[in-house]
Design a protein around this motif. Structure first.
Motif, PDB file in Angstrom:
ATOM      1  N   ASP A  49      24.544 -14.593   9.156  1.00 12.64           N
ATOM      2  CA  ASP A  49      23.656 -15.538   8.625  1.00 12.64           C
ATOM      3  C   ASP A  49      22.907 -14.828   7.552  1.00 12.64           C
ATOM      4  O   ASP A  49      22.566 -15.406   6.543  1.00 12.64           O
ATOM      5  CB  ASP A  49      22.581 -16.020   9.786  1.00 12.64           C
ATOM      6  N   ILE A  50      22.434 -13.454   7.887  1.00  8.03           N
ATOM      7  CA  ILE A  50      21.466 -12.832   6.609  1.00  8.03           C
ATOM      8  C   ILE A  50      22.305 -12.373   5.510  1.00  8.03           C
ATOM      9  O   ILE A  50      21.895 -12.963   4.527  1.00  8.03           O
ATOM     10  CB  ILE A  50      21.162 -11.695   7.371  1.00  8.03           C
ATOM     11  N   LEU A  51      23.608 -12.224   5.748  1.00  7.44           N
ATOM     12  CA  LEU A  51      24.469 -11.824   4.500  1.00  7.44           C
ATOM     13  C   LEU A  51      24.588 -13.153   3.781  1.00  7.44           C
ATOM     14  O   LEU A  51      24.655 -13.180   2.429  1.00  7.44           O
ATOM     15  CB  LEU A  51      25.877 -11.448   4.854  1.00  7.44           C
ATOM     16  N   HIS A  52      24.580 -14.416   4.344  1.00  6.24           N
ATOM     17  CA  HIS A  52      24.620 -15.532   3.607  1.00  6.24           C
ATOM     18  C   HIS A  52      23.187 -16.007   2.787  1.00  6.24           C
ATOM     19  O   HIS A  52      23.372 -16.320   1.775  1.00  6.24           O
ATOM     20  CB  HIS A  52      24.828 -16.734   4.724  1.00  6.24           C
ATOM     21  N   GLN A  53      22.252 -15.487   3.697  1.00  7.92           N
ATOM     22  CA  GLN A  53      21.045 -15.644   2.961  1.00  7.92           C
ATOM     23  C   GLN A  53      20.710 -14.718   1.658  1.00  7.92           C
ATOM     24  O   GLN A  53      20.334 -15.190   0.909  1.00  7.92           O
ATOM     25  CB  GLN A  53      19.796 -15.448   3.891  1.00  7.92           C
ATOM     26  N   LEU A  54      21.351 -13.517   1.744  1.00  5.50           N
ATOM     27  CA  LEU A  54      21.357 -12.614   0.540  1.00  5.50           C
ATOM     28  C   LEU A  54      22.379 -13.050  -0.454  1.00  5.50           C
ATOM     29  O   LEU A  54      22.301 -12.362  -1.434  1.00  5.50           O
ATOM     30  CB  LEU A  54      21.776 -11.120   1.140  1.00  5.50           C
ATOM     31  N   GLY A  55      23.041 -14.280  -0.309  1.00  4.08           N
ATOM     32  CA  GLY A  55      23.888 -14.810  -1.201  1.00  4.08           C
ATOM     33  C   GLY A  55      25.189 -13.756  -1.571  1.00  4.08           C
ATOM     34  O   GLY A  55      25.570 -13.583  -2.481  1.00  4.08           O
ATOM     35  N   GLU A  56      25.507 -13.293  -0.383  1.00  3.44           N
ATOM     36  CA  GLU A  56      26.910 -12.628  -0.296  1.00  3.44           C
ATOM     37  C   GLU A  56      28.051 -13.336   0.785  1.00  3.44           C
ATOM     38  O   GLU A  56      28.293 -12.921   1.814  1.00  3.44           O
ATOM     39  CB  GLU A  56      26.565 -11.177   0.303  1.00  3.44           C
ATOM     40  N   PRO A  57      28.290 -14.382   0.181  1.00  8.05           N
ATOM     41  CA  PRO A  57      29.330 -15.250   1.354  1.00  8.05           C
ATOM     42  C   PRO A  57      30.449 -14.522   1.533  1.00  8.05           C
ATOM     43  O   PRO A  57      31.147 -14.700   2.554  1.00  8.05           O
ATOM     44  CB  PRO A  57      29.489 -16.632   0.244  1.00  8.05           C
ATOM     45  N   GLU A  58      31.020 -13.569   0.527  1.00  6.97           N
ATOM     46  CA  GLU A  58      32.438 -13.057   0.762  1.00  6.97           C
ATOM     47  C   GLU A  58      32.226 -12.092   1.911  1.00  6.97           C
ATOM     48  O   GLU A  58      33.129 -11.916   2.881  1.00  6.97           O
ATOM     49  CB  GLU A  58      32.918 -12.276  -0.532  1.00  6.97           C
TER      50      GLU A  58
ATOM     51  N   GLU B 213      22.252 -27.387   9.383  1.00  3.67           N
ATOM     52  CA  GLU B 213      20.976 -26.004   9.196  1.00  3.67           C
ATOM     53  C   GLU B 213      21.379 -25.112   8.376  1.00  3.67           C
ATOM     54  O   GLU B 213      20.471 -24.552   7.670  1.00  3.67           O
ATOM     55  CB  GLU B 213      20.983 -25.571  10.707  1.00  3.67           C
ATOM     56  N   LEU B 214      22.604 -24.434   8.211  1.00  6.32           N
ATOM     57  CA  LEU B 214      22.803 -23.332   7.257  1.00  6.32           C
ATOM     58  C   LEU B 214      23.132 -23.818   5.990  1.00  6.32           C
ATOM     59  O   LEU B 214      23.353 -23.267   4.892  1.00  6.32           O
ATOM     60  CB  LEU B 214      23.769 -22.459   8.017  1.00  6.32           C
ATOM     61  N   PHE B 215      24.208 -24.984   6.044  1.00 10.38           N
ATOM     62  CA  PHE B 215      24.762 -25.403   4.694  1.00 10.38           C
ATOM     63  C   PHE B 215      24.518 -26.795   4.417  1.00 10.38           C
ATOM     64  O   PHE B 215      25.482 -27.848   4.532  1.00 10.38           O
ATOM     65  CB  PHE B 215      26.480 -25.299   5.038  1.00 10.38           C
ATOM     66  N   PRO B 216      23.242 -27.123   4.379  1.00 12.12           N
ATOM     67  CA  PRO B 216      22.942 -28.843   4.162  1.00 12.12           C
ATOM     68  C   PRO B 216      23.602 -29.234   2.850  1.00 12.12           C
ATOM     69  O   PRO B 216      23.943 -30.774   3.120  1.00 12.12           O
ATOM     70  CB  PRO B 216      21.248 -28.794   4.016  1.00 12.12           C
ATOM     71  N   SER B 217      23.803 -28.664   1.852  1.00 13.56           N
ATOM     72  CA  SER B 217      24.417 -29.247   0.736  1.00 13.56           C
ATOM     73  C   SER B 217      26.079 -29.565   1.112  1.00 13.56           C
ATOM     74  O   SER B 217      26.470 -30.663   0.670  1.00 13.56           O
ATOM     75  CB  SER B 217      24.411 -28.310  -0.302  1.00 13.56           C
ATOM     76  N   ILE B 218      26.556 -28.853   2.085  1.00 17.05           N
ATOM     77  CA  ILE B 218      27.850 -28.927   2.208  1.00 17.05           C
ATOM     78  C   ILE B 218      28.046 -30.185   3.127  1.00 17.05           C
ATOM     79  O   ILE B 218      29.096 -31.106   2.843  1.00 17.05           O
ATOM     80  CB  ILE B 218      28.469 -27.890   3.145  1.00 17.05           C
ATOM     81  N   CYS B 219      27.179 -30.525   4.115  1.00 14.17           N
ATOM     82  CA  CYS B 219      27.098 -31.789   4.689  1.00 14.17           C
ATOM     83  C   CYS B 219      27.455 -32.989   4.013  1.00 14.17           C
ATOM     84  O   CYS B 219      27.692 -33.997   4.493  1.00 14.17           O
ATOM     85  CB  CYS B 219      26.037 -31.675   5.748  1.00 14.17           C
ATOM     86  N   LYS B 220      26.872 -32.879   2.692  1.00 12.80           N
ATOM     87  CA  LYS B 220      26.673 -34.346   1.993  1.00 12.80           C
ATOM     88  C   LYS B 220      28.038 -34.678   1.421  1.00 12.80           C
ATOM     89  O   LYS B 220      28.258 -35.526   0.651  1.00 12.80           O
ATOM     90  CB  LYS B 220      25.657 -34.062   0.946  1.00 12.80           C
TER      91      LYS B 220
END
Length: 462
Positions: free
Chosen positions: A378-387, A443-450
């Motif tokens: 989750d922290i890596l996601h927050q840091l903009g490191e999805p890979e 919670e973590l990917f609100p844009s994806i849910c749309k």
């Protein structure tokens, strides 16, 4: 090689050291040289022992005992070839000298040939009138071979001959402990104490056995008897304090730990535990004072720094907490719990890069708890490191297959990376494993849910 103390030993030492300073050669009989050499070896003064051996052999060139000291020096310096040659020469001259067998066994032991060392020592047993030291040496050789039953039997033989051989007692209890024979150890110690009721060491060891079995009342009684036998026995007060802590009798525990501070220099163990007891009693100011005293006494005691770290963590003073966890990590950088705590503190301070580093280190050191994988990802996601987050969760899924929390996170990350097919695969997995965790996407990917594909999959399942 043990010698009986000589009443004139101090005089002999004074004369010998005077001779070394003045270069005036004085005569000493061989027994005087033996006592001088023995004194220097006991005090770790190897260079002086070697001088005494050299001068002794000049004056007494046929002395077997002085040559045996020379063997001892060779063994100490790991010059085993010379030691072996000399011991073989001595054996040819005196094949019934038990000390020759003892030194031969010592050489074999240094060569890790413990089986032959035992065989040689057993021959020495047949020659000696005082077997205690030899039984002890045989016991140690069995310990080197992890033969704990045999070692224990030999240490018991030492105690049969000398109930005050506390070294043998400690070694024997070590064998009981290694074999997880606490009940047997208790039986033996109680029998031993029937014949030696004021042996503080035996009472102390008995208390530790009861402590290991969590029989705290009997442990307390045993430590009380140890203190009655010797009211300056610091180890008994420390162990009694540990028992009282377990029984939540913190005031009494503090009292016992405090007694040790008056008997000798303060120990970091006692100071730390006094602080911990005060903390349990809600005496926060006193607790932190003792934690600071602990690290003043022993700046390399990581547990002291951790106690301060946790104290400030509870106070929500995360900046100070971070300072002290760094101190602990500098002392023990391989402690997984320290890195986990380091990560949690940095996370609270929103130092996300450092928090991620802490969780990564914890994982590398073997902390494979699900929460560690999830938080790091989750922290890596927050840091903009999805890979990097994806790679983290794929690793996590190897430890926790069919885990919905991991699958929903992988789904969100793959959709974020525009890898729709993979996103859909993991989303379906998450819904199949446990649909209740679908809120993770929101919670973590609100844009994806749309997005319509995700909405359709969620609607079909929910």
């Amino acid at each position: 090689m043990e010698l009986r103390p000589n009443d004139n030993n101090n005089l002999s030492l004074t004369r010998f050291e005077s001779m070394l300073k003045t270069n005036h050669v004085l005569f000493f009989d061989s027994e005087e040289f033996e006592n001088i050499i023995h004194h220097y070896l006991n005090h770790g003064k190897i260079a002086l022992a070697k001088k005494a051996i050299k001068l002794g052999l000049l004056q007494h060139p046929t002395s077997t005992n002085l040559k045996l000291f020379k063997v001892e020096i060779f063994v100490f310096e790991n010059d085993l070839e010379k030691a072996d040659m000399l011991i073989n020469e001595l054996y040819a001259l005196e094949p019934l000298n038990e000390e020759i067998y003892i030194q031969k066994a010592n050489i074999l032991s240094k060569r890790d040939d413990h089986v032959r060392a035992i065989e040689v020592l057993e021959k020495a047993l047949q020659l000696t009138e005082d077997p205690i030291d030899i039984y002890s040496l045989i016991g140690m050789e069995h310990l080197f071979l992890d033969q704990f039953e045999e070692a224990k039997a030999n240490f018991m033989k030492c105690l049969e001959s000398d109930i005050e051989d506390y070294s043998a007692l400690h070694n024997m209890i070590y064998c009981f402990d290694f074999l997880d024979q606490h009940e047997e150890a208790i039986t033996y110690l109680n029998m031993f104490l029937e014949n030696n009721p004021y042996c503080e060491v035996a009472w102390h060891q008995l208390g530790k056995q009861y402590f290991d079995l969590k029989d705290y009342q009997k442990a307390l009684t045993a430590f009380d008897f140890a203190i009655i036998s010797d009211d300056r026995f610091i180890g008994a007060y420390l162990e009694k304090g540990k028992v009282l802590e377990k029984l939540k009798r913190f005031h009494e525990a503090i009292e016992n730990y405090s007694i040790t501070l008056t008997l000798d220099d303060p120990t970091s163990f006692a100071l730390l535990h006094i602080g911990l007891c005060h903390q349990k009693l809600g005496n926060n100011d006193l607790a932190v004072q003792y934690f600071y005293k602990t690290v003043e006494e022993d700046p390399l005691l990581d547990k002291g720094w951790i106690a301060i770290t946790k104290f400030y963590n509870r106070q929500k003073n995360y900046q100070k907490s971070l300072y002290y966890i760094n101190k602990a990590i500098n002392i023990d950088s391989e402690n997984v719990h320290y890195w986990k705590l380091y990560a949690q503190i940095n996370e609270r301070l929103q130092h996300l890069e450092e928090a991620e580093r802490g969780y990564k280190k914890a994982l590398e050191l073997g902390n494979h708890e699900l929460n560690t994988w999830l938080t790091r990802g989750d922290i890596l996601h927050q840091l903009g490191e999805p890979e990097a987050a994806v790679y983290n969760f794929i690793q996590a899924s190897e430890f926790y297959p069919e885990n919905a929390e991991i699958e929903f996170r992988l789904a969100g990350l793959y959709y974020l990376l525009s890898e729709t097919e993979k996103g859909s695969y993991h989303l379906k997995n998450g819904l199949r494993f446990n649909a209740e965790f679908a809120f993770i996407l929101e919670e973590l990917f609100p844009s994806i849910c749309k997005s319509q594909p995700v909405k359709s999959l969620l609607k079909a399942k929910l």
